[in-house]
Write a protein that holds these residues in place. Structure first.
Motif, PDB file in Angstrom:
ATOM      1  N   PHE A 119       0.828  -1.203   0.000  1.00  0.00           N
ATOM      2  CA  PHE A 119       0.000   0.000   0.000  1.00  0.00           C
ATOM      3  C   PHE A 119       0.865   1.257   0.000  1.00  0.00           C
ATOM      4  O   PHE A 119       0.605   2.206  -0.744  1.00  0.00           O
ATOM      5  N   PHE A 120       1.899   1.272   0.801  1.00  0.00           N
ATOM      6  CA  PHE A 120       2.806   2.409   0.874  1.00  0.00           C
ATOM      7  C   PHE A 120       3.498   2.647  -0.467  1.00  0.00           C
ATOM      8  O   PHE A 120       3.542   3.774  -0.970  1.00  0.00           O
ATOM      9  N   ILE A 121       4.028   1.595  -1.063  1.00  0.00           N
ATOM     10  CA  ILE A 121       4.702   1.726  -2.360  1.00  0.00           C
ATOM     11  C   ILE A 121       3.711   2.165  -3.435  1.00  0.00           C
ATOM     12  O   ILE A 121       4.035   3.008  -4.284  1.00  0.00           O
ATOM     13  N   LEU A 122       2.503   1.645  -3.405  1.00  0.00           N
ATOM     14  CA  LEU A 122       1.472   2.046  -4.366  1.00  0.00           C
ATOM     15  C   LEU A 122       1.185   3.533  -4.275  1.00  0.00           C
ATOM     16  O   LEU A 122       1.108   4.226  -5.301  1.00  0.00           O
ATOM     17  N   LEU A 123       1.051   4.058  -3.067  1.00  0.00           N
ATOM     18  CA  LEU A 123       0.798   5.490  -2.899  1.00  0.00           C
ATOM     19  C   LEU A 123       1.971   6.330  -3.403  1.00  0.00           C
ATOM     20  O   LEU A 123       1.771   7.365  -4.051  1.00  0.00           O
ATOM     21  N   LEU A 124       3.175   5.897  -3.121  1.00  0.00           N
ATOM     22  CA  LEU A 124       4.344   6.648  -3.585  1.00  0.00           C
ATOM     23  C   LEU A 124       4.448   6.647  -5.108  1.00  0.00           C
ATOM     24  O   LEU A 124       4.718   7.681  -5.721  1.00  0.00           O
ATOM     25  N   VAL A 125       4.232   5.504  -5.713  1.00  0.00           N
ATOM     26  CA  VAL A 125       4.310   5.418  -7.173  1.00  0.00           C
ATOM     27  C   VAL A 125       3.194   6.246  -7.811  1.00  0.00           C
ATOM     28  O   VAL A 125       3.426   6.949  -8.801  1.00  0.00           O
ATOM     29  N   GLN A 126       1.993   6.196  -7.245  1.00  0.00           N
ATOM     30  CA  GLN A 126       0.884   6.988  -7.779  1.00  0.00           C
ATOM     31  C   GLN A 126       1.191   8.478  -7.682  1.00  0.00           C
ATOM     32  O   GLN A 126       0.928   9.234  -8.611  1.00  0.00           O
ATOM     33  N   HIS A 127       1.748   8.909  -6.565  1.00  0.00           N
ATOM     34  CA  HIS A 127       2.118  10.312  -6.401  1.00  0.00           C
ATOM     35  C   HIS A 127       3.153  10.721  -7.453  1.00  0.00           C
ATOM     36  O   HIS A 127       3.035  11.780  -8.079  1.00  0.00           O
ATOM     37  N   SER A 128       4.136   9.879  -7.666  1.00  0.00           N
ATOM     38  CA  SER A 128       5.180  10.158  -8.643  1.00  0.00           C
ATOM     39  C   SER A 128       4.606  10.216 -10.063  1.00  0.00           C
ATOM     40  O   SER A 128       4.944  11.108 -10.842  1.00  0.00           O
ATOM     41  N   GLN A 129       3.721   9.279 -10.396  1.00  0.00           N
ATOM     42  CA  GLN A 129       3.112   9.272 -11.723  1.00  0.00           C
ATOM     43  C   GLN A 129       2.227  10.491 -11.946  1.00  0.00           C
ATOM     44  O   GLN A 129       2.222  11.062 -13.037  1.00  0.00           O
ATOM     45  N   ASN A 130       1.484  10.897 -10.926  1.00  0.00           N
ATOM     46  CA  ASN A 130       0.641  12.087 -11.063  1.00  0.00           C
ATOM     47  C   ASN A 130       1.482  13.325 -11.344  1.00  0.00           C
ATOM     48  O   ASN A 130       1.139  14.144 -12.196  1.00  0.00           O
ATOM     49  N   ARG A 131       2.586  13.477 -10.631  1.00  0.00           N
ATOM     50  CA  ARG A 131       3.468  14.618 -10.833  1.00  0.00           C
ATOM     51  C   ARG A 131       4.094  14.581 -12.231  1.00  0.00           C
ATOM     52  O   ARG A 131       4.136  15.594 -12.929  1.00  0.00           O
ATOM     53  N   ASP A 132       4.554  13.410 -12.660  1.00  0.00           N
ATOM     54  CA  ASP A 132       5.145  13.283 -13.988  1.00  0.00           C
ATOM     55  C   ASP A 132       4.122  13.565 -15.082  1.00  0.00           C
ATOM     56  O   ASP A 132       4.437  14.212 -16.085  1.00  0.00           O
ATOM     57  N   MET A 133       2.884  13.087 -14.903  1.00  0.00           N
ATOM     58  CA  MET A 133       1.838  13.312 -15.903  1.00  0.00           C
ATOM     59  C   MET A 133       1.482  14.795 -15.986  1.00  0.00           C
ATOM     60  O   MET A 133       1.262  15.327 -17.078  1.00  0.00           O
ATOM     61  N   ALA A 143       3.499  17.307 -15.373  1.00  0.00           N
ATOM     62  CA  ALA A 143       4.608  17.946 -16.083  1.00  0.00           C
ATOM     63  C   ALA A 143       4.522  17.656 -17.580  1.00  0.00           C
ATOM     64  O   ALA A 143       4.755  18.558 -18.404  1.00  0.00           O
ATOM     65  N   LEU A 144       4.175  16.446 -17.945  1.00  0.00           N
ATOM     66  CA  LEU A 144       4.050  16.083 -19.360  1.00  0.00           C
ATOM     67  C   LEU A 144       2.944  16.884 -20.041  1.00  0.00           C
ATOM     68  O   LEU A 144       3.127  17.404 -21.144  1.00  0.00           O
ATOM     69  N   LEU A 189       3.943  23.101 -26.202  1.00  0.00           N
ATOM     70  CA  LEU A 189       4.234  22.765 -27.598  1.00  0.00           C
ATOM     71  C   LEU A 189       3.062  23.116 -28.507  1.00  0.00           C
ATOM     72  O   LEU A 189       3.245  23.643 -29.603  1.00  0.00           O
ATOM     73  N   ILE A 190       1.854  22.838 -28.055  1.00  0.00           N
ATOM     74  CA  ILE A 190       0.665  23.182 -28.845  1.00  0.00           C
ATOM     75  C   ILE A 190       0.566  24.690 -28.992  1.00  0.00           C
ATOM     76  O   ILE A 190       0.298  25.212 -30.079  1.00  0.00           O
ATOM     77  N   ARG A 191       0.778  25.410 -27.885  1.00  0.00           N
ATOM     78  CA  ARG A 191       0.679  26.863 -27.894  1.00  0.00           C
ATOM     79  C   ARG A 191       1.694  27.480 -28.857  1.00  0.00           C
ATOM     80  O   ARG A 191       1.402  28.470 -29.531  1.00  0.00           O
ATOM     81  N   SER A 192       2.886  26.899 -28.967  1.00  0.00           N
ATOM     82  CA  SER A 192       3.946  27.477 -29.796  1.00  0.00           C
ATOM     83  C   SER A 192       3.931  26.954 -31.234  1.00  0.00           C
ATOM     84  O   SER A 192       4.743  27.395 -32.044  1.00  0.00           O
ATOM     85  N   ALA A 245      -5.151  21.371 -22.936  1.00  0.00           N
ATOM     86  CA  ALA A 245      -5.899  20.832 -21.783  1.00  0.00           C
ATOM     87  C   ALA A 245      -7.043  19.919 -22.223  1.00  0.00           C
ATOM     88  O   ALA A 245      -8.071  19.846 -21.567  1.00  0.00           O
ATOM     89  N   ALA A 246      -6.855  19.190 -23.303  1.00  0.00           N
ATOM     90  CA  ALA A 246      -7.885  18.256 -23.764  1.00  0.00           C
ATOM     91  C   ALA A 246      -8.143  17.163 -22.735  1.00  0.00           C
ATOM     92  O   ALA A 246      -9.247  16.630 -22.656  1.00  0.00           O
ATOM     93  N   GLU A 247      -7.148  16.844 -21.906  1.00  0.00           N
ATOM     94  CA  GLU A 247      -7.310  15.786 -20.907  1.00  0.00           C
ATOM     95  C   GLU A 247      -8.336  16.154 -19.839  1.00  0.00           C
ATOM     96  O   GLU A 247      -8.813  15.288 -19.116  1.00  0.00           O
TER      97      GLU A 247
END
Length: 119
Positions: A58-72, A74-75, A82-85, A94-96
């Motif tokens: 559970f702890f590792i799952l929460l950490l990985v989810q937090h990391s993925q949310n931050r990376d997503m 940023a992406l 890139l779209i703006r330029s 912001a289609a997502e």
């Protein structure tokens, strides 16, 4: 506080993803089983194993989810820039955040424009 959590989270994700961790976990499981075998696996042994394993996962799952949310996030920010330029339509920014039907409509419109351009 938020900065500290992010720092701890990044460190834990890096540690959990290290190539030595699986070997260490296999060795630990073998030692755990050997010690349990020497004590004839009492009921508390299984209870403790289940509890500790669940908490770690559970702890590792929460950490990985937090990391993925931050990376997503940023992406998405990079893609929006890139779209703006570029010459792409700003309606893609912001289609997502749109609902699934709106995204499907945008996709169909885009495929329609590609088909017309090919003719």
């Amino acid at each position: 506080m938020r900065w500290r959590f992010r720092q701890i989270s990044e460190l834990a994700v890096l540690w959990a993803g290290h190539r030595v961790v699986p070997v260490t976990l296999i060795a630990f499981a073998a030692i755990w089983a050997a010690v349990g075998l020497s004590f004839s696996f009492p009921r508390q042994w299984f209870l403790l194993t289940n509890m500790v394993g669940t908490l770690i996962i559970f702890f590792i799952l929460l950490l990985v989810q937090h990391s993925q949310n931050r990376d997503m996030l940023a992406l998405h920010t990079k893609l929006d820039e890139l779209i703006r330029s570029s010459k792409a339509g700003n309606h893609w920014i912001a289609a997502e955040k749109k609902d699934a039907d709106a995204i499907e409509g945008m996709r169909q419109q885009h495929h329609g424009q590609i088909s017309e351009g090919a003719n």
